[in-house]
Design a protein around this motif. Structure first.
Motif, PDB file in Angstrom:
ATOM      1  N   GLN A 203      -1.862  40.919  58.724  1.00 46.46           N
ATOM      2  CA  GLN A 203      -2.194  39.605  59.266  1.00 46.46           C
ATOM      3  C   GLN A 203      -3.110  39.736  60.477  1.00 46.46           C
ATOM      4  O   GLN A 203      -4.020  38.922  60.675  1.00 46.46           O
ATOM      5  CB  GLN A 203      -0.916  38.854  59.648  1.00 46.46           C
ATOM      6  CG  GLN A 203      -1.187  37.409  60.072  1.00 46.46           C
ATOM      7  CD  GLN A 203       0.083  36.662  60.425  1.00 46.46           C
ATOM      8  OE1 GLN A 203       1.172  37.233  60.460  1.00 46.46           O
ATOM      9  NE2 GLN A 203      -0.048  35.368  60.706  1.00 46.46           N
ATOM     10  N   LEU A 204      -2.888  40.752  61.291  1.00 44.93           N
ATOM     11  CA  LEU A 204      -3.749  40.984  62.450  1.00 44.93           C
ATOM     12  C   LEU A 204      -5.181  41.251  62.009  1.00 44.93           C
ATOM     13  O   LEU A 204      -6.138  40.701  62.578  1.00 44.93           O
ATOM     14  CB  LEU A 204      -3.214  42.160  63.269  1.00 44.93           C
ATOM     15  CG  LEU A 204      -4.047  42.615  64.475  1.00 44.93           C
ATOM     16  CD1 LEU A 204      -4.201  41.481  65.489  1.00 44.93           C
ATOM     17  CD2 LEU A 204      -3.426  43.846  65.130  1.00 44.93           C
ATOM     18  N   THR A 207      -6.762  38.077  60.868  1.00 48.51           N
ATOM     19  CA  THR A 207      -7.041  37.167  61.982  1.00 48.51           C
ATOM     20  C   THR A 207      -8.286  37.604  62.749  1.00 48.51           C
ATOM     21  O   THR A 207      -9.136  36.774  63.109  1.00 48.51           O
ATOM     22  CB  THR A 207      -5.841  37.099  62.939  1.00 48.51           C
ATOM     23  OG1 THR A 207      -4.669  36.725  62.200  1.00 48.51           O
ATOM     24  CG2 THR A 207      -6.080  36.083  64.056  1.00 48.51           C
ATOM     25  N   LEU A 208      -8.405  38.889  63.013  1.00 43.42           N
ATOM     26  CA  LEU A 208      -9.588  39.388  63.719  1.00 43.42           C
ATOM     27  C   LEU A 208     -10.859  39.098  62.938  1.00 43.42           C
ATOM     28  O   LEU A 208     -11.909  38.807  63.521  1.00 43.42           O
ATOM     29  CB  LEU A 208      -9.442  40.898  63.975  1.00 43.42           C
ATOM     30  CG  LEU A 208      -8.309  41.315  64.922  1.00 43.42           C
ATOM     31  CD1 LEU A 208      -8.266  42.831  65.063  1.00 43.42           C
ATOM     32  CD2 LEU A 208      -8.462  40.662  66.291  1.00 43.42           C
ATOM     33  N   LEU A 243       4.479  37.381  67.579  1.00 42.38           N
ATOM     34  CA  LEU A 243       3.080  37.767  67.407  1.00 42.38           C
ATOM     35  C   LEU A 243       2.484  37.167  66.137  1.00 42.38           C
ATOM     36  O   LEU A 243       1.343  36.700  66.135  1.00 42.38           O
ATOM     37  CB  LEU A 243       2.956  39.292  67.397  1.00 42.38           C
ATOM     38  CG  LEU A 243       3.187  39.998  68.741  1.00 42.38           C
ATOM     39  CD1 LEU A 243       3.282  41.508  68.544  1.00 42.38           C
ATOM     40  CD2 LEU A 243       2.071  39.666  69.723  1.00 42.38           C
ATOM     41  N   ARG A 244       3.272  37.157  65.063  1.00 41.19           N
ATOM     42  CA  ARG A 244       2.754  36.601  63.812  1.00 41.19           C
ATOM     43  C   ARG A 244       2.574  35.085  63.923  1.00 41.19           C
ATOM     44  O   ARG A 244       1.672  34.517  63.291  1.00 41.19           O
ATOM     45  CB  ARG A 244       3.669  36.967  62.648  1.00 41.19           C
ATOM     46  CG  ARG A 244       3.710  38.471  62.375  1.00 41.19           C
ATOM     47  CD  ARG A 244       4.230  38.802  61.000  1.00 41.19           C
ATOM     48  NE  ARG A 244       3.278  38.395  59.966  1.00 41.19           N
ATOM     49  CZ  ARG A 244       3.355  38.808  58.700  1.00 41.19           C
ATOM     50  NH1 ARG A 244       4.312  39.641  58.330  1.00 41.19           N
ATOM     51  NH2 ARG A 244       2.481  38.396  57.810  1.00 41.19           N
ATOM     52  N   LEU A 247      -0.711  34.690  65.663  1.00 44.57           N
ATOM     53  CA  LEU A 247      -1.801  34.967  64.723  1.00 44.57           C
ATOM     54  C   LEU A 247      -1.989  33.809  63.752  1.00 44.57           C
ATOM     55  O   LEU A 247      -3.124  33.439  63.415  1.00 44.57           O
ATOM     56  CB  LEU A 247      -1.518  36.257  63.956  1.00 44.57           C
ATOM     57  CG  LEU A 247      -1.512  37.553  64.775  1.00 44.57           C
ATOM     58  CD1 LEU A 247      -1.148  38.737  63.891  1.00 44.57           C
ATOM     59  CD2 LEU A 247      -2.851  37.787  65.453  1.00 44.57           C
ATOM     60  N   ALA A 250      -3.863  31.159  65.486  1.00 46.56           N
ATOM     61  CA  ALA A 250      -5.264  31.562  65.656  1.00 46.56           C
ATOM     62  C   ALA A 250      -6.032  31.393  64.342  1.00 46.56           C
ATOM     63  O   ALA A 250      -7.187  30.941  64.333  1.00 46.56           O
ATOM     64  CB  ALA A 250      -5.337  33.011  66.143  1.00 46.56           C
ATOM     65  N   GLN A 251      -5.391  31.758  63.220  1.00 43.10           N
ATOM     66  CA  GLN A 251      -6.032  31.593  61.922  1.00 43.10           C
ATOM     67  C   GLN A 251      -6.269  30.115  61.609  1.00 43.10           C
ATOM     68  O   GLN A 251      -7.320  29.737  61.076  1.00 43.10           O
ATOM     69  CB  GLN A 251      -5.165  32.232  60.833  1.00 43.10           C
ATOM     70  CG  GLN A 251      -5.155  33.752  60.867  1.00 43.10           C
ATOM     71  CD  GLN A 251      -4.205  34.334  59.842  1.00 43.10           C
ATOM     72  OE1 GLN A 251      -3.074  33.884  59.697  1.00 43.10           O
ATOM     73  NE2 GLN A 251      -4.653  35.356  59.129  1.00 43.10           N
TER      74      GLN A 251
END
Length: 263
Positions: A203-204, A207-208, A243-244, A247, A250-251
């Motif tokens: 997922q990170l 997202t990046l 954290l997820r 993310l 952010a997505q």
């Protein structure tokens, strides 16, 4: 009267949480020899990742009585699957310039592995291919590296011999003859298994990409550093969920921004 021993901390019970993982083994005789090395040191969990030839008569011949270890060996297609439930993973490898890991001597590594298993965590000691060792993507699944300080003028150590060295050190730790090294930072006892951590990393990475963090650069270098950072931290389940969640937001914001640009 002497108090009964806690069965959860007995050597046999702790040993059951320790697995030796062989990745991409080319010669089946080495699998048999590794099984023999495990059994002589009171270990029995052998895991094979994509072996080139197994089952094989050479493996059975070299096991020399450790047929039960061979018969019960688990098999997986990838290292990620083989260590999915592990809290602590050690990669037994030569030094790597690209994947920077804490480097432990065998005795320190065995003490750290024993401490994690004693606390109830699943632990893996991973050995790579005879010729090429572990790939960078596989090393990224490890919390630390184990380096056997062999003769630098002739450092070619047979795979089964390397397994024997680490199995012996684990045996000493199981028998209480090795003190836990204070220099080795422990992984949190609440650390999530690798499967959950890999979901977070996937997922990170997505997202990046969604927020154009890399700006056209290859993402590999940044992801290696981020993986190393989070693996070293020993995230627990609540931290991973937090954290997820960040993310995911952010997505969502990246998707909304993209939709506005398209109008």
């Amino acid at each position: 009267m002497q108090a009964p021993l806690n069965p959860d901390s007995s050597p046999d019970t702790v040993a059951a949480r320790l697995r030796i993982v062989l990745v991409g083994t080319q010669h089946p005789g080495n699998i048999g020899s590794a099984a023999r090395a495990l059994k002589t040191m009171g270990l029995h969990r052998l895991v094979l990742v994509a072996p080139q030839k197994f089952p094989h008569a050479d493996a059975e011949a070299m096991a020399a009585g450790a047929d039960d270890v061979l018969a019960s060996a688990a098999r997986f297609d990838t290292l990620a699957e083989a260590v999915a439930d592990c809290r602590f993973v050690l990669g037994c490898t030569a030094r790597s310039r690209r994947v920077q890991l804490r480097e432990l001597r065998p005795r320190d590594a065995a003490a750290a592995a024993h401490a994690q298993a004693l606390d109830g965590g699943e632990v893996a000691l991973v050995f790579g291919r005879e010729r090429t060792g572990l790939e960078n993507s596989e090393l990224q699944l490890c919390h630390a590296a184990v380096h056997i300080p062999a003769n630098p003028d002739y450092s070619s150590l047979n795979l089964a011999a390397a397994v024997q060295v680490l199995s012996y050190e684990l045996r000493l730790a199981l028998l209480g003859e090795t003190a836990a090294p204070s220099a080795v930072a422990p992984v949190s006892t609440d650390a999530v298994p690798h499967a959950q951590l890999e979901g977070f990393f996937a997922q990170l990475a997505d997202t990046l990409e969604a927020i154009d963090f890399h700006k056209g650069r290859a993402p590999d270098s940044a992801m290696r550093k981020l993986r190393r950072l989070f693996v070293r931290t020993g995230l627990d389940e609540k931290e991973v969920r937090l954290l997820r969640g960040i993310l995911a937001d952010a997505q969502r914001m990246a998707q909304l921004a993209g939709e506005r640009r398209e109008r």
